[in-house]
Design a protein around this motif. Structure first.
Motif, mmCIF file in Angstrom:
data_model
loop_
_atom_site.group_PDB
_atom_site.id
_atom_site.type_symbol
_atom_site.label_atom_id
_atom_site.label_comp_id
_atom_site.label_asym_id
_atom_site.label_seq_id
_atom_site.Cartn_x
_atom_site.Cartn_y
_atom_site.Cartn_z
ATOM 1 N N LEU A 64 0.940 -1.232 0.075
ATOM 2 C CA LEU A 64 0.128 0.017 0.039
ATOM 3 C C LEU A 64 0.793 1.485 -0.177
ATOM 4 O O LEU A 64 0.549 2.285 -0.737
ATOM 5 C CB LEU A 64 -0.983 0.029 1.301
ATOM 6 C CG LEU A 64 -2.213 -0.884 1.113
ATOM 7 C CD1 LEU A 64 -2.832 -0.946 2.583
ATOM 8 C CD2 LEU A 64 -3.167 -0.308 -0.008
ATOM 9 N N VAL A 67 2.239 1.913 -3.398
ATOM 10 C CA VAL A 67 1.366 2.196 -4.602
ATOM 11 C C VAL A 67 0.866 3.632 -4.222
ATOM 12 O O VAL A 67 0.723 4.552 -5.054
ATOM 13 C CB VAL A 67 0.397 1.141 -4.659
ATOM 14 C CG1 VAL A 67 -0.787 1.727 -5.789
ATOM 15 C CG2 VAL A 67 0.753 -0.060 -5.296
ATOM 16 N N TYR A 68 0.371 3.700 -2.949
ATOM 17 C CA TYR A 68 -0.529 5.067 -2.484
ATOM 18 C C TYR A 68 0.390 6.247 -2.010
ATOM 19 O O TYR A 68 -0.003 7.118 -1.806
ATOM 20 C CB TYR A 68 -1.586 4.512 -1.749
ATOM 21 C CG TYR A 68 -2.504 3.897 -2.526
ATOM 22 C CD1 TYR A 68 -3.416 4.400 -3.666
ATOM 23 C CD2 TYR A 68 -2.952 2.385 -2.336
ATOM 24 C CE1 TYR A 68 -4.026 3.598 -4.452
ATOM 25 C CE2 TYR A 68 -3.771 1.654 -2.857
ATOM 26 C CZ TYR A 68 -4.407 2.185 -4.227
ATOM 27 O OH TYR A 68 -5.090 1.254 -4.635
ATOM 28 N N LYS A 72 1.110 8.901 3.085
ATOM 29 C CA LYS A 72 -0.445 8.725 2.983
ATOM 30 C C LYS A 72 -0.815 7.573 3.980
ATOM 31 O O LYS A 72 -1.591 7.696 4.901
ATOM 32 C CB LYS A 72 -0.801 8.688 1.743
ATOM 33 C CG LYS A 72 -2.406 8.933 1.599
ATOM 34 C CD LYS A 72 -2.753 8.987 0.337
ATOM 35 C CE LYS A 72 -2.504 10.187 -0.692
ATOM 36 N NZ LYS A 72 -1.444 9.868 -1.498
ATOM 37 N N ILE A 73 -0.043 6.519 3.701
ATOM 38 C CA ILE A 73 -0.733 5.123 4.200
ATOM 39 C C ILE A 73 -0.065 5.113 5.750
ATOM 40 O O ILE A 73 -0.804 4.640 6.645
ATOM 41 C CB ILE A 73 0.151 3.815 3.452
ATOM 42 C CG1 ILE A 73 -0.263 3.834 2.208
ATOM 43 C CG2 ILE A 73 -0.125 2.585 4.323
ATOM 44 C CD1 ILE A 73 -1.938 3.749 2.374
ATOM 45 N N GLU A 188 6.145 12.858 1.015
ATOM 46 C CA GLU A 188 5.608 12.028 0.206
ATOM 47 C C GLU A 188 6.790 10.978 -0.632
ATOM 48 O O GLU A 188 7.612 11.786 -1.360
ATOM 49 C CB GLU A 188 4.466 12.243 -0.686
ATOM 50 C CG GLU A 188 3.620 10.960 -1.252
ATOM 51 C CD GLU A 188 3.152 10.187 0.031
ATOM 52 O OE1 GLU A 188 3.869 9.287 0.467
ATOM 53 O OE2 GLU A 188 2.028 10.313 0.312
ATOM 54 N N THR A 190 6.770 7.545 -2.985
ATOM 55 C CA THR A 190 6.003 6.443 -3.604
ATOM 56 C C THR A 190 6.358 5.956 -5.065
ATOM 57 O O THR A 190 7.658 6.237 -5.333
ATOM 58 C CB THR A 190 4.266 6.810 -4.149
ATOM 59 O OG1 THR A 190 3.782 5.950 -4.441
ATOM 60 C CG2 THR A 190 4.545 7.828 -5.152
ATOM 61 N N SER A 196 -3.185 -0.977 -11.015
ATOM 62 C CA SER A 196 -4.012 -0.774 -9.946
ATOM 63 C C SER A 196 -3.589 -1.480 -8.894
ATOM 64 O O SER A 196 -2.681 -2.553 -8.915
ATOM 65 C CB SER A 196 -5.356 -1.043 -10.300
ATOM 66 O OG SER A 196 -5.395 -2.465 -10.761
ATOM 67 N N PHE A 197 -4.271 -1.434 -7.383
ATOM 68 C CA PHE A 197 -3.892 -2.365 -6.527
ATOM 69 C C PHE A 197 -4.402 -3.683 -6.355
ATOM 70 O O PHE A 197 -5.520 -3.821 -6.986
ATOM 71 C CB PHE A 197 -4.498 -1.741 -5.294
ATOM 72 C CG PHE A 197 -3.751 -2.270 -4.022
ATOM 73 C CD1 PHE A 197 -2.378 -2.126 -3.503
ATOM 74 C CD2 PHE A 197 -4.550 -2.847 -2.984
ATOM 75 C CE1 PHE A 197 -1.867 -2.658 -2.577
ATOM 76 C CE2 PHE A 197 -4.107 -3.474 -1.817
ATOM 77 C CZ PHE A 197 -2.749 -3.259 -1.647
#
Length: 466
Positions: A64, A67-68, A72-73, A188, A190, A196-197
């Motif tokens: 996660l 990817v994101y 943020k995670i 951040e 990434t 996509s996840f």
């Protein structure tokens, strides 16, 4: 304060909470059981549900972040950790507390891989990263001691109705401060990807890891009965299917959860081997030590806690000084730490007796902590050394997952051998015999760790140029 150091302390707050809440419940078990009218099985599930949720979602948490975005995670995991801690503190019954602890474990799994990932990105230089990993080790030591201390302190408060609830509610102000600082301080990072996840991969892997961790923790109490055996078999089938499916997705350039390129990296494989055998040893040792002290040597729970605190103090002290030792002597310092642990374990076999004085117990646990604190930060450094930013989050999740499952295997396997060696009506001599056998297995595990470290190239933990 140095900007990088401030960012490091912000992300380490996540590691502190993760470790603290593994231990914070143990001392409060009697008061929680009394107030919630919980059974012994429900109390065991309150402890293990956190670990099951944690181990089942670590790889997902790492992916996660890739990817994101790790910032943020990390913040998302922190917020869910805060909310689940609130749910734990307000739980009206045992079942609700078990479920809340499971969600808390999942929240920790989302948060924890971001800690190692952000450290790797924030400190690309070997010397800086080694110092950062020293702070990582210190945080583990503080979390271990603080969890047990706060659990005992809050549970014994006078004038409060059900004061044990504070062991969960204390997380809320820490989380709020950490979230505020994360928004202001962290940048951040990434991995750029148009894919996509992999939701299906998450469901399959989480199911497989859930079954294996649940079966292992349940077998600690009931043994490997038919139900646990079936769950282990089903889990193996699910995980084999997951590996085949993930490799197939990578070949077809579709969304995946684990990048199996990780396992082509020698350093990562050696780090995984080392951390697995090390935590099989470490968690089984602490599990057995508590039983041996109280049931075998008739040491009171309060005195046993005081002795074990010295292990934590040694751990913290070693984490401070091991940085300079690693930079000066490279992997030789790590091997020296492992040899110290082996030597102390052997001494414990001969010196842990009813007649042994309090200060000798404290000294041996302190020396044990020195060895542990020298080793743990460098194991993660080995596994993630030279890792590309693309693989960092994935690697952190896989590394932490192996560590947690190894810890459970150690408790179940070596703990089971310990109880088998005790016999039906154990005397003090039987406890010492069983402890000696467990220590022998622990030493064998440490020898495997030494072999793995010896195979690590010198440039992974290079000596500082003079």
């Amino acid at each position: 304060m140095n900007s990088k150091l401030l960012k490091l302390f912000v992300v380490l707050s996540g590691q502190l909470l993760t470790i603290m809440d593994i231990f914070i419940l143990n001392v409060s078990i009697p008061s929680i059981q009394r107030d919630l009218h919980a059974s012994n099985g429900e109390m065991q599930m309150m402890i293990t549900s956190y670990l099951i949720g944690f181990a089942s979602f670590l790889i997902t948490g790492g992916r996660l972040g890739d990817v994101y975005g790790r910032k943020k995670i990390f913040i998302t995991g922190m917020l869910f950790f805060m909310l689940s801690s609130l749910a734990c503190g307000l739980s009206s019954g045992a079942v609700l507390l078990v479920v809340s602890r499971f969600v808390q474990g999942i929240s920790a799994a989302i948060m924890a891989p971001q800690v190692l990932s952000i450290i790797q990105v924030l400190f690309p230089d070997h010397e800086e990263r080694t110092k950062a990993m020293g702070w990582y080790g210190i945080t583990i030591g503080i979390g271990t001691i603080l969890g047990q201390f706060l659990g005992g302190y809050f549970s014994s408060l006078k004038g409060w109705e059900e004061p044990w609830r504070l062991i969960f509610l204390i997380n809320i102000p820490i989380c709020l401060i950490a979230v505020f600082c994360s928004f202001r301080q962290l940048e951040e990072s990434t991995v750029r990807s148009k894919k996509s996840f992999d939701i299906w991969g998450v469901l399959v892997l989480s199911a497989g890891l859930f079954l294996i961790t649940y079966a292992l923790t349940a077998s600690e109490e009931k043994g490997m009965d038919l139900q646990n055996g079936i769950m282990m078999t089903v889990s193996a089938g699910i995980l084999i299917y997951f590996v085949k499916e993930q490799k197939n997705k990578m070949k077809k350039d579709r969304s995946y959860l684990i990048d199996f390129e990780l396992f082509s990296l020698k350093n990562f494989n050696l780090g995984i081997i080392a951390v697995s055998f090390f935590f099989i040893m470490l968690d089984s040792y602490f599990y057995i030590l508590s039983v041996f002290f109280q049931d075998g040597l008739k040491i009171s729970p309060l005195m046993a806690g005081e002795i074990i605190v010295f292990q934590g103090l040694g751990f913290i002290l070693a984490s401070v000084f091991s940085v300079q030792l690693i930079l000066k002597y490279g992997k030789n310092a790590l091997i020296a730490g492992l040899i110290v642990i082996i030597a102390v374990l052997v001494l414990q076999v001969f010196l842990f007796r009813i007649s042994t004085g309090f200060y000798m117990f404290c000294l041996l646990l302190f020396l044990h902590g020195l060895g542990i604190g020298t080793v743990i930060p460098s194991l993660a450094n080995i596994a993630l050394s030279g890792m590309s930013e693309k693989l960092t989050g994935n690697a952190s999740g896989v590394y932490n997952t192996f560590q947690q499952i190894a810890a459970i295997i150690g408790i179940v396997a070596i703990g089971g051998l310990f109880y088998y060696s005790l016999g039906d009506q154990p005397l003090t001599g039987n406890y010492h015999h069983a402890f000696s056998i467990a220590v022998l297995i622990n030493v064998l595990c440490l020898l495997f760790v030494i072999v793995a470290v010896l195979r690590v190239p010198d440039n992974v933990l290079p000596k500082r140029k003079t």
